[in-house]
Structures are given as C-alpha cells and as structure tokens.
Design a protein around this motif. Structure first.
Motif, PDB file in Angstrom:
ATOM      1  N   ASP A  19       0.821  -1.213   0.000  1.00 49.77           N
ATOM      2  CA  ASP A  19       0.000   0.000   0.000  1.00 49.77           C
ATOM      3  C   ASP A  19       0.856   1.264   0.000  1.00 49.77           C
ATOM      4  O   ASP A  19       0.481   2.286  -0.586  1.00 49.77           O
ATOM      5  CB  ASP A  19      -0.938   0.014   1.215  1.00 49.77           C
ATOM      6  N   ALA A  20       2.017   1.204   0.651  1.00 45.08           N
ATOM      7  CA  ALA A  20       2.908   2.370   0.714  1.00 45.08           C
ATOM      8  C   ALA A  20       3.474   2.724  -0.656  1.00 45.08           C
ATOM      9  O   ALA A  20       3.856   3.873  -0.900  1.00 45.08           O
ATOM     10  CB  ALA A  20       4.041   2.099   1.694  1.00 45.08           C
ATOM     11  N   ARG A  21       3.503   1.753  -1.572  1.00 46.13           N
ATOM     12  CA  ARG A  21       4.062   1.994  -2.901  1.00 46.13           C
ATOM     13  C   ARG A  21       3.006   2.396  -3.929  1.00 46.13           C
ATOM     14  O   ARG A  21       3.337   2.667  -5.082  1.00 46.13           O
ATOM     15  CB  ARG A  21       4.809   0.745  -3.394  1.00 46.13           C
ATOM     16  N   MET A  22       1.735   2.420  -3.504  1.00 48.20           N
ATOM     17  CA  MET A  22       0.644   2.755  -4.423  1.00 48.20           C
ATOM     18  C   MET A  22       0.024   4.097  -4.054  1.00 48.20           C
ATOM     19  O   MET A  22      -0.307   4.329  -2.896  1.00 48.20           O
ATOM     20  CB  MET A  22      -0.419   1.653  -4.406  1.00 48.20           C
ATOM     21  N   LYS A  23      -0.131   4.956  -5.068  1.00 49.93           N
ATOM     22  CA  LYS A  23      -0.609   6.314  -4.843  1.00 49.93           C
ATOM     23  C   LYS A  23      -1.992   6.331  -4.186  1.00 49.93           C
ATOM     24  O   LYS A  23      -2.248   7.100  -3.266  1.00 49.93           O
ATOM     25  CB  LYS A  23      -0.641   7.063  -6.175  1.00 49.93           C
TER      26      LYS A  23
END
Length: 306
Positions: A80-84
């Motif tokens: 989730d941290a890597r998805m806008k």
C-alpha cells in the motif's frame, strides 16, 4: 490511546492511534455493497426472523467484512505504501502500527463469527468464517501476489454475503443463494479489471501481477468482455431456473444490457493513458450501481411472489 512509532522515508513519525483509523481499516465504502447484498439475501430468504436478530446478522456480516479488510491492510502495508491511491491508509501513512491492525482484525473476526452464531445459527457463522479466511488466506496471501487470475478465484470472497444472509434465516443454503453467489463471482472480474486498467501504474509500481500489468490492456479488455458474457448468463439464471419472477427478470435483462454496452465500449477502446480511460471509469462506476439494482430487484420480486 497509545503513541505509535512508524518509520517512513528514513524518519520517525509519532502519531496517536485515532478511532477513525480503525474505522478506515474496515474499508467502510467497500463494506456498503457487502452489507447490502447480505441484507438482500436475508430479506429474500423464506421464513421469518426477529428484527433484532436480523439487525445482528447484518451487523455480523459488516464486522466480518471489516475484519477481513483490516487483515488485508495489515498484510499489504508495504504494498500500500508503494501505491498512490492507498498510500494514505492508516498503516502506510504511519498513523498506526501493524501489530494494532493485526490484533484488531483477528479480534473483530472472532467477535463477528461468535455474534452471528449466537444470534442466528452456527451454519451461517461457519460460512462467515470461511469467507473471512478465504479473503485473507486464499486471496490476499496466496493468490494476489502470485497470479493475474487472483481476482477471478479470489472474487469468491465477496460473493458470500447473500449466502450468509440467507443462511441466517433458514439455517441452510438452496438454489437461489447459490445463484446470487455465482452472479457476484462472475461480476467481480469485469468490475475489478475496469478499475485495474486505469490504476495499472499503481499495481505495476507495487509489483502486483494484476492482469493489465502482466498481459496488457488489450488482453484485459478482451477478458472484461468475455466475463461480462458469462456474468449475463449468471444474472439471468434465477429467471431461467424459475427462482424469480417478472420483476427481477425485467430489471436483470435491462441492467445487464447496459452493462454489456459499457463493457463493449471498453473492449473497443484503445486508450493507453489511464487519465483518459473514460469507458473504463464508466463501467467501474456502473458495475457498482448494477449490483445494487439487481439485488434490490431480487428482494422486490420475492416479496411480490410471497
């Protein structure tokens, strides 16, 4: 409330654990459709159930769905941290630690199943438990990171609510709830792949093998069209099997025809820029309304035949 520490961008950020973040873990917007389909399964079931017990059953379905969503976010915090579109969720944003999310999800899972079992029957509670485990273990942990067909098989997790609602009243499962299960099961791929097309860069950045990332936009649009045809058969199956009457049949026929037109527009579209994928966005938004309409028609039809 305790102070939580979260390492983000090589710095320590301190946030208080707010109740709104626990609510956000349950994905309340997604839960709306889950609760509605569960309620329709309950209202369409033969027999009577006390209003208080009916409310408790729907509450249990909502809590179970929220628990599964919380465990999903616990497991996928790094993704989730890597998805806008997911970076501002409680865990990647650093407003909560993973252990709190895990304890919340597990505790809510047990509570929802026990509550449903004590309020209605243990068969319905067992189906709820299976749905939570399927979403977390089969879809989130096993399928999603490994295969572009993740949403096809994993879509079964979202198809359980009408079965649970029905079972809460009857204590068993018959042909109509199975037909409703199959409708949601085959509806999920075109619904989700329409979203995946215009958020493909997010999935690519996170390393998730969604169909548009692995097979490309052309193959995904073809699969959307194919699964729409299969979904159309599932949508009309309750009428063809004489499980519902004219009200549902008319609504299903018109609603599915509109769905098919939008899916065909997606199939014919060649736009590669996610910001300009208007047919995909239209199909995704309509697909949610479509399920609300069809399940509402199921209840209206059953009540008119009663």
């Amino acid at each position: 409330m305790t102070t939580l520490t979260f390492a983000h961008a090589h710095s320590q950020v301190h946030w208080p654990a707010h109740w709104r973040d626990f609510v956000a873990l349950t994905k309340p917007r997604v839960m709306t459709l889950v609760v509605f389909t569960g309620l329709c399964g309950l209202l369409a079931a033969p027999g009577a159930i006390h209003p208080v017990l009916a409310f408790t059953a729907i509450l249990s379905i909502a809590l179970g769905a929220g628990a599964a969503a919380a465990l999903n976010q616990w497991y996928e915090a790094d993704i989730d941290a890597r998805m806008k579109r997911t970076a501002n969720r409680p865990l990647p944003a650093g407003r909560m630690d993973r252990q709190s999310a895990l304890h919340f999800g597990v505790g809510l899972s047990f509570f929802s199943v026990l509550l449903l079992g004590m309020a209605t029957n243990w068969f319905a509670a067992a189906v709820l438990a299976v749905s939570i485990l399927f979403y977390v273990l089969v879809y989130t942990i096993w399928l999603k990171p490994r295969t572009p067909q993740n949403i096809v098989i994993g879509g079964a997790a979202g198809a359980f609510p009408p079965v649970i609602g029905w079972a809460a009243v009857t204590g068993d499962v018959s042909a109509l709830p199975v037909a409703l299960f199959m409708l949601i099961f085959f509806w999920t791929p075109p619904h989700f792949w329409a979203l995946a097309l215009f958020v493909r860069p997010d999935y690519a950045a996170a390393g998730i093998p969604m169909l548009p990332v692995v097979s490309g936009e052309v193959a995904t649009r073809r699969q959307i069209w194919l699964y729409t045809a299969i979904m159309a058969v599932a949508a009309l199956a309750p009428v063809l099997l004489n499980l519902t009457g004219l009200v549902y049949g008319t609504v299903a026929l018109i609603g599915t025809a509109v769905f098919a037109v939008l899916a065909f527009q997606v199939y014919r579209n060649h736009e590669l820029d996610p910001a300009r994928m208007r047919p995909e966005r239209r199909l995704f938004k309509y697909s949610i309304l479509y399920l609300f309409i069809l399940f509402g028609a199921i209840v209206a039809d059953r009540w008119m035949l009663a």
